[in-house]
Design a protein around this motif. Structure first.
Motif, PDB file in Angstrom:
ATOM      1  N   THR A   7       0.723  -1.054  -0.026  1.00  0.00           N
ATOM      2  CA  THR A   7       0.459  -0.074  -0.216  1.00  0.00           C
ATOM      3  C   THR A   7       0.955   1.145   0.136  1.00  0.00           C
ATOM      4  O   THR A   7       2.003   1.090   0.488  1.00  0.00           O
ATOM      5  N   GLN A  11       3.261  -0.653   3.861  1.00  0.00           N
ATOM      6  CA  GLN A  11       2.597  -1.770   4.495  1.00  0.00           C
ATOM      7  C   GLN A  11       2.744  -3.302   3.403  1.00  0.00           C
ATOM      8  O   GLN A  11       1.917  -2.748   2.560  1.00  0.00           O
ATOM      9  N   PHE A  13       1.293  -6.634   2.106  1.00  0.00           N
ATOM     10  CA  PHE A  13       0.111  -7.750   2.803  1.00  0.00           C
ATOM     11  C   PHE A  13       0.504  -8.958   1.658  1.00  0.00           C
ATOM     12  O   PHE A  13       0.422  -8.932   0.102  1.00  0.00           O
ATOM     13  N   ASP A  18      -6.549  -7.696   1.294  1.00  0.00           N
ATOM     14  CA  ASP A  18      -5.965  -6.881   2.134  1.00  0.00           C
ATOM     15  C   ASP A  18      -5.617  -6.040   2.445  1.00  0.00           C
ATOM     16  O   ASP A  18      -5.875  -4.611   3.244  1.00  0.00           O
ATOM     17  N   ASN A  21      -8.476  -3.398   1.276  1.00  0.00           N
ATOM     18  CA  ASN A  21      -9.442  -3.257   2.574  1.00  0.00           C
ATOM     19  C   ASN A  21      -8.573  -2.144   3.562  1.00  0.00           C
ATOM     20  O   ASN A  21      -8.791  -1.265   3.937  1.00  0.00           O
ATOM     21  N   HIS A  22      -7.396  -1.874   3.245  1.00  0.00           N
ATOM     22  CA  HIS A  22      -5.958  -1.130   4.323  1.00  0.00           C
ATOM     23  C   HIS A  22      -6.139  -0.178   3.618  1.00  0.00           C
ATOM     24  O   HIS A  22      -5.945   1.176   3.640  1.00  0.00           O
ATOM     25  N   THR A  25      -8.289   3.102   3.269  1.00  0.00           N
ATOM     26  CA  THR A  25      -8.410   4.183   4.534  1.00  0.00           C
ATOM     27  C   THR A  25      -7.027   5.433   4.245  1.00  0.00           C
ATOM     28  O   THR A  25      -7.381   6.346   5.390  1.00  0.00           O
ATOM     29  N   LYS A  29      -4.889   5.987  -2.618  1.00  0.00           N
ATOM     30  CA  LYS A  29      -5.100   4.333  -1.874  1.00  0.00           C
ATOM     31  C   LYS A  29      -4.820   3.346  -3.345  1.00  0.00           C
ATOM     32  O   LYS A  29      -5.473   2.452  -3.571  1.00  0.00           O
TER      33      LYS A  29
END
Length: 102
Positions: A7, A11, A13, A18, A21-22, A25, A29
């Motif tokens: 992301t 981070q 994943f 996943d 989805n993170h 936030t 994006k």
């Protein structure tokens, strides 16, 4: 080799969903899979090589949660994915020790 989706906040994943989805936030994006070079640089620590030998040095503590989960899946280890990184690392280390002693 397993893919890790990154992301915009850095981070990683194991599952693309996943990461998406993170990313919802985050202001940016963007979710991108790593380049082939990034995959080559990632250490798959503790996994057996072609000769069946495990590496001498394990650096699980430097892995992200996504990398720890992927490592556990790749090495057929059982972990609680909701646990903290420290708990996951300890669980993996115990299981690897048990496998090496068997």
């Amino acid at each position: 080799m397993s893919k890790y989706f990154k992301t915009s906040d850095g981070q990683n994943f194991y599952q693309e969903n996943d990461a998406k989805n993170h990313a919802k936030t985050l202001e940016d994006k963007t979710v991108t899979p790593p380049s082939d070079e990034a995959i080559a640089e990632m250490e798959v620590v503790g996994a057996k090589d072609e000769t069946g030998e495990a590496p001498k040095e394990i650096k699980l503590s430097k892995m992200t949660k996504a990398q720890l989960v992927a490592f556990a899946v790749d090495n057929e280890l059982t972990i609680d994915e909701t646990a903290t990184n420290a708990v996951i690392v300890e669980s993996i280390e115990v299981q690897l020790t048990e496998k090496n002693q068997a």
